[in-house]
Design a protein around this motif. Structure first.
Motif, short mmCIF file in Angstrom:
data_model
loop_
_atom_site.label_atom_id
_atom_site.label_comp_id
_atom_site.label_asym_id
_atom_site.label_seq_id
_atom_site.Cartn_x
_atom_site.Cartn_y
_atom_site.Cartn_z
N ALA A 22 0.83 -1.20 0.00
CA ALA A 22 0.00 0.00 0.00
C ALA A 22 0.85 1.23 0.00
O ALA A 22 2.01 1.21 0.35
CB ALA A 22 -0.92 0.02 1.22
N LEU A 24 -0.18 5.46 1.15
CA LEU A 24 -1.25 6.27 1.68
C LEU A 24 -1.33 7.61 0.98
O LEU A 24 -0.33 8.14 0.51
CB LEU A 24 -1.04 6.51 3.18
N PHE A 45 5.20 -1.57 1.67
CA PHE A 45 4.45 -0.35 1.94
C PHE A 45 5.36 0.66 2.60
O PHE A 45 5.92 0.40 3.65
CB PHE A 45 3.26 -0.59 2.86
N SER A 47 4.83 4.78 3.24
CA SER A 47 3.92 5.89 3.01
C SER A 47 4.70 7.13 2.64
O SER A 47 5.12 7.90 3.49
CB SER A 47 3.08 6.16 4.26
N ARG A 390 -6.26 5.66 0.58
CA ARG A 390 -5.35 4.58 0.92
C ARG A 390 -5.75 3.36 0.10
O ARG A 390 -6.94 3.06 -0.03
CB ARG A 390 -5.42 4.27 2.42
N VAL A 392 -4.65 -0.78 -0.57
CA VAL A 392 -3.89 -1.94 -0.12
C VAL A 392 -4.21 -3.12 -1.02
O VAL A 392 -5.37 -3.31 -1.41
CB VAL A 392 -4.23 -2.28 1.35
N ARG A 401 -9.71 2.75 0.56
CA ARG A 401 -10.26 3.54 1.65
C ARG A 401 -10.13 5.01 1.31
O ARG A 401 -9.11 5.45 0.78
CB ARG A 401 -9.52 3.25 2.96
N GLY A 515 -3.39 -0.29 6.20
CA GLY A 515 -4.44 0.67 5.88
C GLY A 515 -5.53 0.72 6.91
O GLY A 515 -6.30 1.68 6.96
N GLU A 533 -2.69 3.80 13.02
CA GLU A 533 -2.91 3.37 11.64
C GLU A 533 -1.86 2.34 11.28
O GLU A 533 -0.67 2.52 11.58
CB GLU A 533 -2.83 4.57 10.70
#
Length: 736
Positions: A22, A24, A45, A47, A390, A392, A401, A515, A533
């Motif tokens: 993911a 964000l 992931f 961010s 977000r 994932v 999301r 996420g 988170e």
């Protein structure tokens, strides 16, 4: 499997393990593979919305959006996908002329590589041509290009036929030229040096783009919902990730779509109405450029009676008809009705001063275009940025999301740990920021990329030693200035929730996912159900060591960042006002002011041989146009009134206000006319003086003694074939 994440698919197939990837807040999905023991895991992931962005070769969103309203002339170019509503141009796929004198030019500009909902206002350069400026065949019948252009709009249906008007106008265009699945405009320009003084105009259009599938009701329709646009891009195999329905968590898509459609309260912004048109069911506002967009929530009030069909203290939703010139709206009873263009009838105009006040707007609306040759992750990042999104990919499923607080789905405490946690309480100085600014494109600025009003936090600035530390956030799919501010605040608040955890958990943390949100309790740190988170999720294998209980132990490593509901809160008092782009103070080069006050005086003169003749002196008041008086000129023509044609023109400098006509005959009636020509060669209408004669001074009579004029002298403004004659009697005092 989605082409961007083959490692994830391989890992799940091989080990049946969880795989998560993911980014964000508008950042695409990446995946990497890690090997631990005999278990293959796919993770990935970071961010980068919360960390410095690495350099990239791709153009900035500002540069990409600037180019999307410019007409392209090249043999090969990328196809385009339009989400929401946006002003765009496109490649010139056909150009040709008509007639032996090449008087007509034909252009076909492709706008989108799919069926679209609507092609609205057309722009020639920055001059709008509204839908009601066109007749049923697309001929321009009002405005600057009246009689000089024809526009046909084709929406790109899969089964569309060649447009009959194009077939009639272009001999080399056949019934096989259908452009199926391509939305385009056909433009037929009639040569006129005054209408097109410099070059062929750059042509663009405001387009309502792709129709989107909505899993909430199973319908497919035009929408400005960002979550639905993300879903479309994930599922499309031609230009997106090619995920099938089973690979998308539509329960989360529905929740994200509901967040996007929520109406956020804004600072009330009133505008008075100039008129109400019950026949068209629209309201014209006293604005230079409309600040409202389709889907905005408004209330309507009046110092007298409201228009028939409307009620006081009632929420209505805007449908934009005209963005500028005479900004015009219709009203719908709900947000969904506004998107579907189902508007309310206005049975009467009402009375008094009518006021339309904006009170709200959709939380996250999308509006932008994607080039299909653009990097997939970059395009996904651009889309997600419009909803602080977000995304994932976990266990082969895409999970979307929107930017909203999500209550923790699981609670963890010390009993769920399999090792010590690592806590970081503060971001490094080089990564910190306390203010956010960036670029977006909005109808408030005619969709020209510009800065959105930045957001800052004084508490954070003081904590950073008083220095304002900026972070750029370009928003290529955001069209509302206050939406941009909300997104900027979310990024800032996410970043300033600075506590991060490396949390080695037992398999009791298996239900968590990147996420999502977890609640952490820890007595030593003083936390009771503190929300975090999940930034990264990893299934790991730990070696236990020597002894009878030695061997690998499965666990879940979590990377967590603190969060709070206030990250997503928004008070309308936080908004910064946005002024629409001001109209230029320079004169429109297509609108040239004529001279005024045209008069003629004559005198008797002797020729070189001693004969007598007459000369008329034509004078006028200068045009109120700097481009005429400084760098322009005046064109003068005259004729005997009995003649059909004027004699060849001559010109005088724009600084001059008179010209002489030599060798006129006594007793003959003449006409004279003058017009302005600006520095670009654009001409005004003629100002004409009809029916004057010259006589000798001795021949003047006391009955009609105007000097050297006859009776019935009039002045007419001539606007060519589109003229409406306006006459003005010349007043010579007592003989008027």
């Amino acid at each position: 499997m989605p082409p961007a994440a083959p490692l994830i698919g391989a890992a799940v197939a091989a080990a049946g393990s969880f795989a998560a990837g993911a980014k964000l807040f508008g950042l695409g999905v990446t995946a990497t593979a890690l090997l631990k023991g005999a278990v293959t895991l796919a993770l990935g992931f970071v961010s980068s919305a919360l960390a410095p962005k690495p350099p990239r070769i791709d153009f900035s969103p500002a540069v990409r959006n600037e180019g999307r309203i410019q007409q392209i002339q090249q043999p090969l170019t990328a196809r385009r996908i339009i989400y929401g509503e946006r002003r765009v141009s496109g490649p010139l796929v056909y150009a040709g002329t008509e007639g032996n004198d090449n008087r007509f030019l034909h252009l076909i500009i492709a706008l989108a590589d799919h069926e679209i909902e609507e092609i609205g206002t057309i722009y020639f350069n920055d001059v709008p041509i509204h839908t009601d400026d066109l007749d049923s065949d697309g001929n321009v019948v009002s405005g600057d290009f009246d009689g000089s252009a024809q526009i046909r709009k084709v929406l790109g249906k899969a089964d569309q036929l060649a447009d009959p008007v194009v077939l009639e106008s272009c001999p080399d265009w056949t019934t096989e030229h259908r452009l199926r699945g391509i939305a385009y405009v056909f433009v037929r320009l009639k040569y006129d040096r005054d209408v097109y003084p410099t070059a062929i105009p750059s042509i663009s259009a405001i387009v309502k783009g792709k129709k989107l599938f909505d899993p909430r009701d199973g319908g497919t329709r035009w929408s400005a919902n960002t979550a639905l646009a993300v879903r479309d891009y994930l599922s499309n195999g031609q230009y997106g990730f090619g995920a099938v329905t089973a690979e998308i968590d539509d329960t989360l898509v529905q929740a994200a779509a509901n967040v996007c459609d929520e109406v956020v309260q804004v600072t009330p912004r009133p505008a008075t109405a100039a008129s109400v048109d019950g026949s068209n069911n629209w309201i014209v506002l006293n604005e230079e450029l409309l600040f409202l967009q389709t889907g905005d929530r408004v209330e309507v009030s009046s110092s007298g009676a409201l228009p028939g069909g409307l009620a006081a203290a009632t929420d209505y939703y805007v449908v934009v008809v005209k963005l500028e010139g005479e900004p015009t709206i219709r009203l719908a009873s709900s947000y969904s009705s506004a998107l579907a263009n189902n508007t309310l009838p206005l049975t009467s105009a009402g009375s008094g001063t009518l006021t339309v006040t904006k009170t709200g707007e959709p939380r996250y609306a999308v509006g932008g275009a994607i080039e299909v040759d653009q990097n997939l992750n970059q395009s996904l990042e651009d889309l997600l940025s419009a909803m602080a999104g977000r995304l994932v990919h976990s266990s082969g499923i895409w999970k979307v999301r929107a930017g909203a607080y999500e209550a923790p789905s699981i609670a963890l405490d010390e009993s769920d740990l399999r090792g010590p946690i690592r806590v970081q309480t503060r971001q490094p100085r080089r990564e910190r920021f306390n203010a956010v600014k960036g670029v977006y494109a909005s109808p408030v600025n005619r969709y020209v990329p510009t800065d959105w009003p930045g957001v800052t936090n004084e508490t954070y600035r003081l904590a950073d030693g008083g220095e304002k530390l900026w972070r750029d956030l370009d928003l290529p799919f955001t069209t509302r200035p206050h939406s941009a501010q909300r997104l900027g605040k979310i990024l800032l608040e996410r970043h300033r929730q600075e506590i991060t955890l490396s949390y080695p958990a037992k398999l009791t943390a298996l239900p968590t996912e990147a996420g999502g949100t977890v609640a952490i309790s820890n007595a030593r740190l003083g936390w009771v159900d503190k929300p975090f988170e999940v930034v990264d999720w990893s299934l790991v294998v730990d070696d236990q060591g020597d002894g009878e209980e030695s061997g690998p132990i499965l666990g879940v490593d979590l990377e967590l960042r603190e969060t709070a509901p206030t990250v997503y809160d928004w008070a309308n008092g936080e908004e910064t006002g946005v002024d629409p782009a001001p109209n230029t103070l320079l004169p429109n080069p297509r609108r040239v002011a004529p001279p005024t006050g045209l008069v003629v005086a004559s005198e008797q003169i002797k020729t070189a041989t001693g004969d007598e003749t007459y000369r008329a002196s034509v004078s006028w008041t200068p045009a109120l146009d700097l481009f005429v008086t400084d760098g322009g000129r005046y064109e003068v023509q005259w004729r005997q009134s009995a003649d059909a044609e004027y004699r060849p023109s001559w010109f005088v400098d724009g600084e001059q206000t008179q010209a002489a006509i030599n060798q006129l005959e006594r007793g003959v009636t003449y006409d004279v006319r003058v017009r302005s020509v600006n520095a670009l060669g654009v001409r005004s209408g003629w100002v004409t003086l009809f029916g004057f004669t010259v006589t000798s001074p001795a021949g003047a009579t006391t009955q009609i003694d105007y000097g050297e004029f006859s009776t019935a002298v009039t002045q007419m403004l001539d606007y060519g074939e589109f003229s409406t004659p306006v006459t003005q009697n010349l007043d010579y005092g007592e003989f008027a």
